[in-house]
Each structure stands twice: as structure tokens, then as C-alpha cells.
Design a protein around this motif. Structure first.
Motif, PDB file in Angstrom:
ATOM      1  N   PHE A 147      36.477  47.448  40.075  1.00 33.84           N
ATOM      2  CA  PHE A 147      36.822  46.271  40.875  1.00 33.84           C
ATOM      3  C   PHE A 147      36.386  44.925  40.298  1.00 33.84           C
ATOM      4  O   PHE A 147      37.115  43.951  40.392  1.00 33.84           O
ATOM      5  CB  PHE A 147      36.259  46.404  42.303  1.00 33.84           C
ATOM      6  CG  PHE A 147      36.945  47.471  43.102  1.00 33.84           C
ATOM      7  CD1 PHE A 147      38.106  47.201  43.795  1.00 33.84           C
ATOM      8  CD2 PHE A 147      36.439  48.767  43.141  1.00 33.84           C
ATOM      9  CE1 PHE A 147      38.759  48.184  44.529  1.00 33.84           C
ATOM     10  CE2 PHE A 147      37.075  49.762  43.868  1.00 33.84           C
ATOM     11  CZ  PHE A 147      38.237  49.474  44.558  1.00 33.84           C
ATOM     12  N   TYR A 150      38.554  43.643  37.192  1.00 34.37           N
ATOM     13  CA  TYR A 150      39.949  43.435  37.611  1.00 34.37           C
ATOM     14  C   TYR A 150      40.051  42.187  38.479  1.00 34.37           C
ATOM     15  O   TYR A 150      40.932  41.333  38.301  1.00 34.37           O
ATOM     16  CB  TYR A 150      40.442  44.666  38.386  1.00 34.37           C
ATOM     17  CG  TYR A 150      41.925  44.657  38.712  1.00 34.37           C
ATOM     18  CD1 TYR A 150      42.801  45.494  38.040  1.00 34.37           C
ATOM     19  CD2 TYR A 150      42.445  43.828  39.704  1.00 34.37           C
ATOM     20  CE1 TYR A 150      44.160  45.510  38.340  1.00 34.37           C
ATOM     21  CE2 TYR A 150      43.795  43.832  40.014  1.00 34.37           C
ATOM     22  CZ  TYR A 150      44.645  44.678  39.327  1.00 34.37           C
ATOM     23  OH  TYR A 150      45.989  44.681  39.635  1.00 34.37           O
ATOM     24  N   THR A 151      39.112  42.078  39.406  1.00 35.41           N
ATOM     25  CA  THR A 151      39.147  40.956  40.354  1.00 35.41           C
ATOM     26  C   THR A 151      38.902  39.626  39.646  1.00 35.41           C
ATOM     27  O   THR A 151      39.570  38.630  39.918  1.00 35.41           O
ATOM     28  CB  THR A 151      38.100  41.187  41.465  1.00 35.41           C
ATOM     29  OG1 THR A 151      38.450  42.400  42.138  1.00 35.41           O
ATOM     30  CG2 THR A 151      38.064  40.036  42.450  1.00 35.41           C
ATOM     31  N   TRP A 155      41.823  36.914  39.934  1.00 35.83           N
ATOM     32  CA  TRP A 155      41.620  35.742  40.798  1.00 35.83           C
ATOM     33  C   TRP A 155      40.841  34.623  40.117  1.00 35.83           C
ATOM     34  O   TRP A 155      40.716  33.529  40.690  1.00 35.83           O
ATOM     35  CB  TRP A 155      40.870  36.160  42.080  1.00 35.83           C
ATOM     36  CG  TRP A 155      41.634  37.177  42.874  1.00 35.83           C
ATOM     37  CD1 TRP A 155      41.448  38.534  42.836  1.00 35.83           C
ATOM     38  CD2 TRP A 155      42.711  36.956  43.790  1.00 35.83           C
ATOM     39  NE1 TRP A 155      42.334  39.173  43.687  1.00 35.83           N
ATOM     40  CE2 TRP A 155      43.125  38.219  44.285  1.00 35.83           C
ATOM     41  CE3 TRP A 155      43.369  35.804  44.255  1.00 35.83           C
ATOM     42  CZ2 TRP A 155      44.166  38.366  45.194  1.00 35.83           C
ATOM     43  CZ3 TRP A 155      44.410  35.956  45.175  1.00 35.83           C
ATOM     44  CH2 TRP A 155      44.797  37.225  45.625  1.00 35.83           C
ATOM     45  N   VAL A 166      40.716  41.054  50.659  1.00 30.43           N
ATOM     46  CA  VAL A 166      41.340  41.300  49.350  1.00 30.43           C
ATOM     47  C   VAL A 166      41.038  42.731  48.890  1.00 30.43           C
ATOM     48  O   VAL A 166      41.943  43.529  48.637  1.00 30.43           O
ATOM     49  CB  VAL A 166      40.848  40.274  48.304  1.00 30.43           C
ATOM     50  CG1 VAL A 166      41.409  40.599  46.934  1.00 30.43           C
ATOM     51  CG2 VAL A 166      41.249  38.863  48.727  1.00 30.43           C
ATOM     52  N   ASN A 272      46.540  50.381  35.724  1.00 30.14           N
ATOM     53  CA  ASN A 272      45.655  49.211  35.849  1.00 30.14           C
ATOM     54  C   ASN A 272      44.641  49.191  34.717  1.00 30.14           C
ATOM     55  O   ASN A 272      44.179  50.248  34.268  1.00 30.14           O
ATOM     56  CB  ASN A 272      44.886  49.267  37.175  1.00 30.14           C
ATOM     57  CG  ASN A 272      45.760  48.934  38.370  1.00 30.14           C
ATOM     58  OD1 ASN A 272      46.952  48.667  38.213  1.00 30.14           O
ATOM     59  ND2 ASN A 272      45.189  48.954  39.556  1.00 30.14           N
ATOM     60  N   ARG A 281      47.593  44.771  34.825  1.00 26.73           N
ATOM     61  CA  ARG A 281      48.276  46.057  34.999  1.00 26.73           C
ATOM     62  C   ARG A 281      49.602  46.045  34.257  1.00 26.73           C
ATOM     63  O   ARG A 281      50.151  44.981  33.957  1.00 26.73           O
ATOM     64  CB  ARG A 281      48.486  46.376  36.478  1.00 26.73           C
ATOM     65  CG  ARG A 281      49.293  45.339  37.226  1.00 26.73           C
ATOM     66  CD  ARG A 281      49.330  45.629  38.737  1.00 26.73           C
ATOM     67  NE  ARG A 281      50.049  44.583  39.445  1.00 26.73           N
ATOM     68  CZ  ARG A 281      50.088  44.429  40.748  1.00 26.73           C
ATOM     69  NH1 ARG A 281      49.444  45.260  41.534  1.00 26.73           N
ATOM     70  NH2 ARG A 281      50.785  43.446  41.303  1.00 26.73           N
ATOM     71  N   TYR A 350      48.013  36.297  52.467  1.00 31.80           N
ATOM     72  CA  TYR A 350      48.241  37.305  51.427  1.00 31.80           C
ATOM     73  C   TYR A 350      49.097  38.420  52.029  1.00 31.80           C
ATOM     74  O   TYR A 350      48.645  39.527  52.215  1.00 31.80           O
ATOM     75  CB  TYR A 350      46.875  37.821  50.967  1.00 31.80           C
ATOM     76  CG  TYR A 350      46.838  38.727  49.757  1.00 31.80           C
ATOM     77  CD1 TYR A 350      47.980  39.080  49.053  1.00 31.80           C
ATOM     78  CD2 TYR A 350      45.622  39.217  49.321  1.00 31.80           C
ATOM     79  CE1 TYR A 350      47.906  39.902  47.950  1.00 31.80           C
ATOM     80  CE2 TYR A 350      45.536  40.048  48.214  1.00 31.80           C
ATOM     81  CZ  TYR A 350      46.683  40.391  47.534  1.00 31.80           C
ATOM     82  OH  TYR A 350      46.604  41.224  46.446  1.00 31.80           O
TER      83      TYR A 350
HETATM   84  N1  UDP Z   1      41.697  45.665  42.831  1.00 35.44           N
HETATM   85  C1  UDP Z   1      40.768  45.953  41.842  1.00 35.44           C
HETATM   86  N2  UDP Z   1      41.037  46.973  40.982  1.00 35.44           N
HETATM   87  C2  UDP Z   1      42.170  47.704  41.039  1.00 35.44           C
HETATM   88  C3  UDP Z   1      43.113  47.397  42.027  1.00 35.44           C
HETATM   89  C4  UDP Z   1      42.860  46.358  42.915  1.00 35.44           C
HETATM   90  O1  UDP Z   1      39.747  45.293  41.746  1.00 35.44           O
HETATM   91  O2  UDP Z   1      42.351  48.616  40.218  1.00 35.44           O
HETATM   92  C5  UDP Z   1      41.388  44.548  43.769  1.00 35.44           C
HETATM   93  C6  UDP Z   1      41.755  43.206  43.119  1.00 35.44           C
HETATM   94  O3  UDP Z   1      40.919  42.197  43.616  1.00 35.44           O
HETATM   95  C7  UDP Z   1      43.175  43.026  43.604  1.00 35.44           C
HETATM   96  C8  UDP Z   1      43.044  43.517  45.047  1.00 35.44           C
HETATM   97  O4  UDP Z   1      42.162  44.649  44.941  1.00 35.44           O
HETATM   98  O5  UDP Z   1      43.598  41.695  43.509  1.00 35.44           O
HETATM   99  C9  UDP Z   1      44.333  43.911  45.723  1.00 35.44           C
HETATM  100  O6  UDP Z   1      45.041  44.840  44.895  1.00 35.44           O
HETATM  101  P1  UDP Z   1      46.613  45.047  45.059  1.00 35.44           P
HETATM  102  O7  UDP Z   1      47.015  46.135  44.124  1.00 35.44           O
HETATM  103  O8  UDP Z   1      46.931  45.204  46.498  1.00 35.44           O
HETATM  104  O9  UDP Z   1      47.139  43.631  44.521  1.00 35.44           O
HETATM  105  P2  UDP Z   1      48.632  43.034  44.431  1.00 35.44           P
HETATM  106  O10 UDP Z   1      49.597  44.196  44.294  1.00 35.44           O
HETATM  107  O11 UDP Z   1      48.839  42.241  45.676  1.00 35.44           O
HETATM  108  O12 UDP Z   1      48.570  42.181  43.224  1.00 35.44           O
END
Ligand code: UDP
Ligand code: FAD
Length: 387
Positions: A147, A150-151, A155, A166, A272, A281, A350
């Protein structure tokens, strides 16, 4: 009554349809050269159906939204699966039993995984930030593997600087369920999203102008011939950003095609990359669409601050600024202008696609009820006297 609808994405197109069906004339404008907003899909130069703005998978628990969209499309049954590339292996995300057993070389059953997570998690009294959510469910090591990186990439902020909602999008499982979503309805529009939008907007009372920016039209609303406005663009932009810019996060999409493949290149729809590469991703579209083709097309998402506003950034200070813009919108409505702000950018939420459709249906229900009410029951609005 004549409506101008700004934006031909899910918010604008749903409102346009509902208003047209209620007997109103609707002019939809979008500054892009196509309908469907961020859900737009098209055949790329190799003939593969791709999503220009990143992978869109439809999922909802709302029968109302599913039934509504089913008037305009059939569905291809599809359940999205995602692997995360972690420690040199590709393991399921959301974290499940397979993830834990593969990463740690274990053979735990469901109860064993629950006990494992109970041992590693850092219980939090209050789940205020996304860091609270992740540490509370899976602890620090799994947080850092899946997490935090990726985050930060997605962001440009730490988990601790984002609202709980989130990370709360991603559940943790102790069983083997490796689906990204568990909603009752999930799938892909059988002929694609753009085809869905063509049908949604196909109504004798709807006219569409593409490559048309509302900011160029707004000066002269009466001469332009509309009585009321539905706005699905960024709310701060509507008010000329007088209170400051609301932050949105953007993406640069890198599309690629590989010709003459024997098999698809990714094992599942999306892989991812939490801790490697500049992109978050990669998605291979034929997994999603089921299209037969000799080649395959993929997209990588590189997050950035510059460019189209794709994501509102859920954080307390942004919510506070949004609330100030929302108060301006309400004051404007009370003053008789009655603009409907709807959608991911106008409501600074969101939202997934189904939530946008639900919000648009709800907003139109309220508006149509208000318009149908006897005059004595509603305050006289300025534009109704003009019209
Ligand atoms: N997230 C993460 N790792 C992952 C997948 C998601 O940290 O492998 C966190 C990250 O902050 C991401 C949020 O969870 O922005 C929401 O993920 P989602 O796949 O729903 O994002 P979206 O498809 O809206 O871009
Ligand atoms: P948009 O689709 O952004 O439409 C707004 C439209 O308004 C745009 O076309 C824009 O050009 C137009 N506009 C703005 N300002 C003006 C102006 N001044 N004049 C004229 N036109 C204007 N949701 C899911 O449910 N499942 C998914 O798998 C999924 N994946 C996603 C992946 C990515 C990379 C992104 C970015 C989003 C994803 N979403 C997903 C969310 C989904 O895209 C949105 O919920 C939905 O498209 C929002 O619809 P909207 O009509 O509110 O906004």
C-alpha cells in the motif's frame, strides 16, 4: 424547458436522458472530441478495443443502476482479477489466503490466516486516515509491501495524508476469493462503453456539441437559448477558482500494442506494481473485453499532478475547500440560478461509475419533482420568469 448539460460522461449523459424523457430539450456540450467522458473506449489503430483513460470495469450492488444501464447495453460477464508484483512474485490483491501463503511460504487455512492477520495488525481506535485503515487490518509489513509505495505513487502523498475511504476501497480477505470486486452485478458493456453512451444519448430531444467548452458559452446564456444548467465539470473551475484550486490527481496513459501473440501477456486483467516502476499498474484490455484478435493492447498508468483532472484527492483540507465551493453553489441556487452540480468532478467525490449514475438519477428525480410541483409550492425562479 431548455437545459444545457456540461459534460457527456456518465453524470451529464444520464441527466440528459432523464430530462429529455421528461419532455425537456437538452443541449449537451463537451470540450473533448468524444462522448462517454472518462469511460470512453474505441478501437485503437490495430483494431483492439481499448479504454483511452484507463481500465473501466462496471460493478454495482444497486439493482436500480444496473437495470437503468441495461436499457442501453447488454453485458459481458466479467469479474476483474488483479495481481500485485511484490518481492519478485505476483500475488492476489486484495490480500487473501493465497497472498499470505505464497508470500510467507505457509499453508494456512482460513482460520490460520485470520490468526496471522490478528498477530500482525496494529489495532487503531479510530480509522481517520488511509494509514489507520491499512495498519488496522494488515499491519506495517504488508502495508509497506502493498500500500505505501503504490499510494505515494498514485496520489503523491503518504497514506497518512489521505482520508480513510481511499484505502478502505480495498478489502482484506482470509479466503481464496481473488476477485477485485464482489458486487452483485459486474461486467463490461457487450459492445463497449461508447456504444452504451450512443444509445443513452440517442433521443430526439437531445443535441450534442463536442469540442465545445462551456466557458466559451457561459457569458450569454439567454442568447444561447437555455434556461437551466446541469454542470459535471470541476466545481472550482465553475467559480473561476476564486477560493483557490481544488487539487485533482492526473494520469499519463502509456498505451502499447504487441502484434501476433500466441497468448495474452498478463496472467489477469491488471498487474499492480506497488514498489517498482513509475507506473502503478498495467492492464491488458482483451482480458476485460474478451475480444478475439491476433495482437494485444495494454495500458500503463503514470500518476502526475499535471493534466486532466481524473481523481479528486480525498483529504480533510480538500474537503473543507470543496465545502466552501458547495456553499457558493447553494447560494447561487437560492438566488434563482438553480444549477445542478453532479458527477465526480462537480461533487468532488471519488465516485465509481455506478455511484455517478445513482447521483445523477437522484438529482434528476428531485429536479423533475420540483419542476412538476404547483407554482405556489415552489419559490418562483428567475429563469422561469425569463423563459
Ligand atoms: N491501493 C494500494 N495498492 C494496491 C491497490 C490499491 O495501495 O495494490 C490503494 C491506493 O491508494 C489506491 C487505492 O487503494 O489509490 C484505491 O485503489 P483502486 O484500485 O480502487 O483505485 P482506482 O481504480 O480508483 O485507481
Ligand atoms: P467524466 O467522465 O470526467 O465526465 C465529465 C465530462 O465533462 C468530461 O468529458 C469533460 O471533458 C467534460 N467537461 C468538463 N469541463 C467542461 C467544460 N468546461 N466544458 C465542456 N465540457 C466539460 N469507475 C468504475 O466504476 N470502475 C472502474 O473500473 C473505474 N476505473 C477508473 C479508472 C481510471 C483511470 C479513472 C480515472 C476512473 C475510473 N473510474 C472507474 C471512475 C469513472 O471514470 C468515473 O466515476 C466516471 O467516469 C465519472 O463520470 P462523470 O460524468 O462524473 O465525469
Amino acid at each position: 424547458m431548455r437545459f444545457l448539460v456540461v459534460g457527456a460522461g456518465f453524470a451529464g449523459a444520464t441527466c440528459a436522458r432523464q430530462l429529455a424523457e421528461a419532455g425537456h430539450d437538452v443541449h449537451v456540450v463537451d470540450r473533448r472530441e468524444h462522448i462517454a467522458g472518462n469511460a470512453y473506449d474505441h478501437l485503437d489503430e490495430h483494431g483492439v478495443l481499448v479504454h483511452r483513460y484507463g481500465p473501466h470495469i462496471f460493478h454495482t450492488n444497486s439493482d436500480k443502476v444496473f437495470d437503468y444501464l441495461s436499457r442501453y447495453t447488454d453485458w459481458r460477464a466479467y469479474e476483474h482479477r488483479v495481481l500485485a508484483s511484490v518481492d519478485g512474485q505476483q500475488v492476489p490483491i486484495p490480500i487473501n489466503r493465497t497472498t499470505i501463503n505464497t508470500l510467507y511460504g505457509l499453508d494456512l487455512d482460513e482460520a490460520g490466516v485470520a490468526a496471522f492477520l490478528e498477530r500482525v495488525r496494529e489495532p487503531r481506535e479510530s480509522l481517520r486516515t488511509s494509514e489507520d485503515v491499512v495498519l488496522n487490518s494488515v499491519g506495517r509489513e504488508l502495508c509497506d509491501k502493498f500500500f505505501r509505495g503504490y499510494t505515494r505513487k498514485q496520489w503523491g502523498r503518504d497514506l497518512s495524508e489521505l482520508s480513510a475511504g481511499v484505502a478502505a476501497r480495498i478489502p482484506t480477505r482470509t479466503n481464496d476469493d481473488d476477485r477485485y470486486f464482489t458486487d452483485r452485478h459486474q461486467g463490461m458493456p457487450a459492445q463497449g462503453y461508447t456504444a452504451l453512451f450512443e444509445r443513452l444519448l440517442d433521443h430526439p430531444r437531445i443535441r450534442i456539441s463536442l469540442r465545445t467548452d462551456w466557458r466559451d458559452l457561459r457569458q450569454d446564456d439567454v442568447a444561447q437559448g437555455w434556461d437551466r444548467l446541469v454542470y459535471s465539470g470541476p466545481i472550482d473551475e465553475y467559480f473561476g477558482c476564486v477560493l483557490g484550486k481544488l487539487p485533482y490527481r492526473s494520469l499519463r496513459f502509456e498505451h502499447r500494442h504487441v502484434a501476433d501473440v500466441d497468448a495474452l501477456l498478463l496472467p489477469v486483467g491488471t498487474v499492480n506494481h506497488p514498489n517498482e516502476h513509475g507506473y502503478t499498474r498495467e492492464t491488458e484490455f482483451r482480458h476485460l473485453t474478451g475480444q478475439d484478435h491476433t495482437g494485444t493492447s495494454l495500458v500503463r498508468e503514470f500518476p502526475t499532478d499535471e493534466g486532466e483532472p481524473y481523481y479528486p484527492i480525498p483529504a480533510a483540507e480538500n474537503e473543507a475547500l470543496f465545502k466552501q465551493y458547495q456553499a457558493m453553489a447553494e447560494a447561487e441556487a437560492a438566488g434563482g440560478k438553480g444549477v445542478l452540480f453532479v458527477g465526480r468532478l462537480a461533487q468532488y467525490r471519488y465516485y465509481n461509475m455506478d455511484q455517478v449514475v445513482a447521483a445523477a438519477l437522484h438529482a434528476c428525480e428531485e429536479l423533475l419533482a420540483e419542476l412538476a410541483a404547483p407554482l405556489s409550492a415552489t419559490p418562483v425562479r428567475q429563469e422561469e420568469t425569463v423563459a
